[in-house]
Write a protein that holds these residues in place. Structure first.
Motif, short mmCIF file in Angstrom:
data_model
loop_
_atom_site.label_atom_id
_atom_site.label_comp_id
_atom_site.label_asym_id
_atom_site.label_seq_id
_atom_site.Cartn_x
_atom_site.Cartn_y
_atom_site.Cartn_z
N GLN A 30 0.82 -1.19 0.00
CA GLN A 30 0.00 0.00 0.00
C GLN A 30 0.87 1.26 0.00
O GLN A 30 1.97 1.27 0.57
N LEU A 31 0.35 2.29 -0.63
CA LEU A 31 0.95 3.62 -0.55
C LEU A 31 0.47 4.26 0.75
O LEU A 31 -0.73 4.25 1.05
N SER A 32 1.39 4.84 1.50
CA SER A 32 1.08 5.41 2.80
C SER A 32 1.36 6.91 2.81
O SER A 32 2.46 7.35 2.46
N LEU A 33 0.36 7.70 3.20
CA LEU A 33 0.47 9.15 3.32
C LEU A 33 0.05 9.55 4.73
O LEU A 33 -0.90 8.97 5.29
N ASP A 34 0.74 10.51 5.30
CA ASP A 34 0.39 10.92 6.66
C ASP A 34 0.82 12.37 6.90
O ASP A 34 1.72 12.89 6.25
N GLY A 35 0.15 12.98 7.85
CA GLY A 35 0.49 14.32 8.30
C GLY A 35 0.17 14.44 9.77
O GLY A 35 -0.88 13.97 10.23
N THR A 36 1.08 15.02 10.53
CA THR A 36 0.89 15.15 11.98
C THR A 36 1.26 16.56 12.42
O THR A 36 2.03 17.27 11.77
N LEU A 37 0.72 16.93 13.57
CA LEU A 37 0.99 18.23 14.18
C LEU A 37 1.33 18.00 15.66
O LEU A 37 0.60 17.27 16.35
N THR A 38 2.40 18.62 16.13
CA THR A 38 2.77 18.49 17.53
C THR A 38 1.77 19.25 18.40
O THR A 38 1.54 20.44 18.19
N LEU A 39 1.21 18.57 19.38
CA LEU A 39 0.22 19.17 20.26
C LEU A 39 0.79 19.53 21.62
O LEU A 39 0.46 20.57 22.19
N ILE A 40 1.62 18.66 22.16
CA ILE A 40 2.20 18.86 23.49
C ILE A 40 3.70 18.68 23.40
O ILE A 40 4.18 17.75 22.74
N GLU A 41 4.40 19.57 24.07
CA GLU A 41 5.87 19.51 24.07
C GLU A 41 6.38 19.66 25.49
O GLU A 41 6.08 20.64 26.17
N LYS A 42 7.11 18.68 25.94
CA LYS A 42 7.78 18.74 27.24
C LYS A 42 9.08 17.97 27.08
O LYS A 42 9.13 16.75 27.19
N ARG A 43 10.12 18.74 26.79
CA ARG A 43 11.41 18.17 26.42
C ARG A 43 11.88 17.14 27.44
O ARG A 43 11.81 17.38 28.64
N PRO A 44 12.32 15.95 26.96
CA PRO A 44 12.55 15.55 25.57
C PRO A 44 11.37 14.83 24.94
O PRO A 44 11.55 14.12 23.95
N TRP A 45 10.17 14.97 25.50
CA TRP A 45 9.00 14.27 25.01
C TRP A 45 8.10 15.24 24.25
O TRP A 45 8.07 16.44 24.53
N SER A 46 7.32 14.67 23.34
CA SER A 46 6.29 15.44 22.66
C SER A 46 5.20 14.49 22.21
O SER A 46 5.41 13.27 22.10
N LEU A 47 4.03 15.05 21.99
CA LEU A 47 2.87 14.27 21.56
C LEU A 47 2.29 14.92 20.32
O LEU A 47 2.05 16.13 20.30
N ALA A 48 2.06 14.11 19.29
CA ALA A 48 1.53 14.61 18.02
C ALA A 48 0.35 13.77 17.59
O ALA A 48 0.20 12.60 17.98
N ALA A 49 -0.50 14.36 16.78
CA ALA A 49 -1.65 13.67 16.22
C ALA A 49 -1.88 14.18 14.82
O ALA A 49 -1.43 15.28 14.45
#
Length: 320
Positions: free
Chosen positions: A149-168
């Motif tokens: 399968q061809l895979s396409l994706d896009g994400t945006l960082t929502l939470i940042e707390k160095r060195p961790w981050s959460l994106a959706a």
């Protein structure tokens, strides 16, 4: 008596006027003195310095008689005039010419040290997904267990707390397979997955981060069967719940400068995981209704189709 007084007064006034005008009269040498010494040479030009006043200095009131009487012996013995030569001053030091040095601008202050690398961004990516589907329902559409399968994706960082981050974000996988059953019936499968990836990232270094991902979503499948004996191919389609769980890492391959500022950076991302879908019952039909001249046909049953299995993915993307 009056004549003697007038002569004495004239004798006193004439030297005084001469002294005041700067032209002192020359007194005759005393008796018994030798020849008059030769005149001295003119002193070198320079500021005229008056000697300190004294009892025999001309030009001082009350000192005329002393110069006429007592000063006569001093002048006759030493032979010095009333004004002495000026003191010799040391030569004025000549300063050496200073070479011209062009003005140099002060060096610029060093730039501040760069801050930590940014870990909050928008990411867009594309790649291919190779799935391994061991379920029996997939065998009707492929000669092996591989679904590409061809895979396409896009994400945006929502939470940042160095060195961790959460994106959706949003992800789409598109692919299919074709095969034959019973040697004569052509089968085909189109599979699409639309998921919402939720990605927890651990930023190990400025050029690398590891992640774990959960991606719930929906799967849309469309199948077709074309039998040479049938005038119309049999088709069916349906949707099912889908979800992915995966682990991976992203490595920066471009855009290393000014990591603490916004900029475009390029990444390569390997990923492995497991994909799950609920089973969809496959009952293709010709799609004719009761008004069709050829009449209707009963739905065929080909069992259930569930595209569950492990997968690996390799993608490239960029962040900004």
């Amino acid at each position: 008596m009056k004549k003697v007084a007038l002569v004495a007064l004239a004798t006193w006034l004439v030297p005084s006027v001469a002294f005041a005008q700067g032209d002192a009269p020359q007194l005759p040498p005393p008796d018994g003195a030798g020849e008059t010494p030769p005149p001295q040479a003119d002193p070198p030009e320079g500021p005229r310095v008056a000697p300190a006043p004294g009892p025999g200095t001309p030009g001082v009131r009350g000192g005329a008689s002393g110069s006429a009487s007592g000063g006569a012996s001093a002048g006759g013995s030493a032979g010095t005039p009333g004004w002495g030569p000026p003191p010799r001053l040391p030569p004025w030091p000549r300063s050496k010419p200073v070479p011209y040095v062009p003005h140099e601008a002060a060096p610029d202050a060093p730039p501040p040290p760069p801050g930590p690398a940014r870990i909050s961004w928008v990411r867009l990516g594309a790649g291919f997904r190779i799935g391994y589907i061991p379920t029996s329902g997939f065998d009707a559409y492929a000669s092996n267990d591989v679904l590409s399968q061809l895979s396409l994706d896009g994400t945006l960082t929502l939470i940042e707390k160095r060195p961790w981050s959460l994106a959706a974000g949003l992800g789409v996988d598109l692919g299919g397979r074709q095969s034959k059953i019973r040697g004569t019936i052509d089968t085909s499968l189109f599979a699409m997955r639309v998921t919402v990836p939720i990605e927890a990232r651990w930023h190990v270094a400025s050029w690398m981060y590891a992640f774990g991902k959960l991606a719930p979503g929906v799967a849309y499948n469309a199948v077709s069967y074309k039998d040479p004996a049938s005038l119309t191919p049999l088709r069916d389609k349906g949707a099912a719940f889908a979800g992915d769980a995966s682990l991976g890492a992203s490595f920066m391959i471009g855009g290393y400068k000014n990591l603490d500022k916004k900029g475009v950076r390029f990444w390569v991302t390997p990923e492995v995981g497991y994909g799950f879908t609920t089973a969809m019952r496959v009952e293709p039909n010709a799609g004719r209704d009761e008004d069709d001249v050829t009449g209707t046909e009963a739905d065929a049953s080909f069992g259930k189709l569930a595209l569950s299995g492990g997968f690996w993915k390799l993608g490239v993307g960029f962040t900004f």
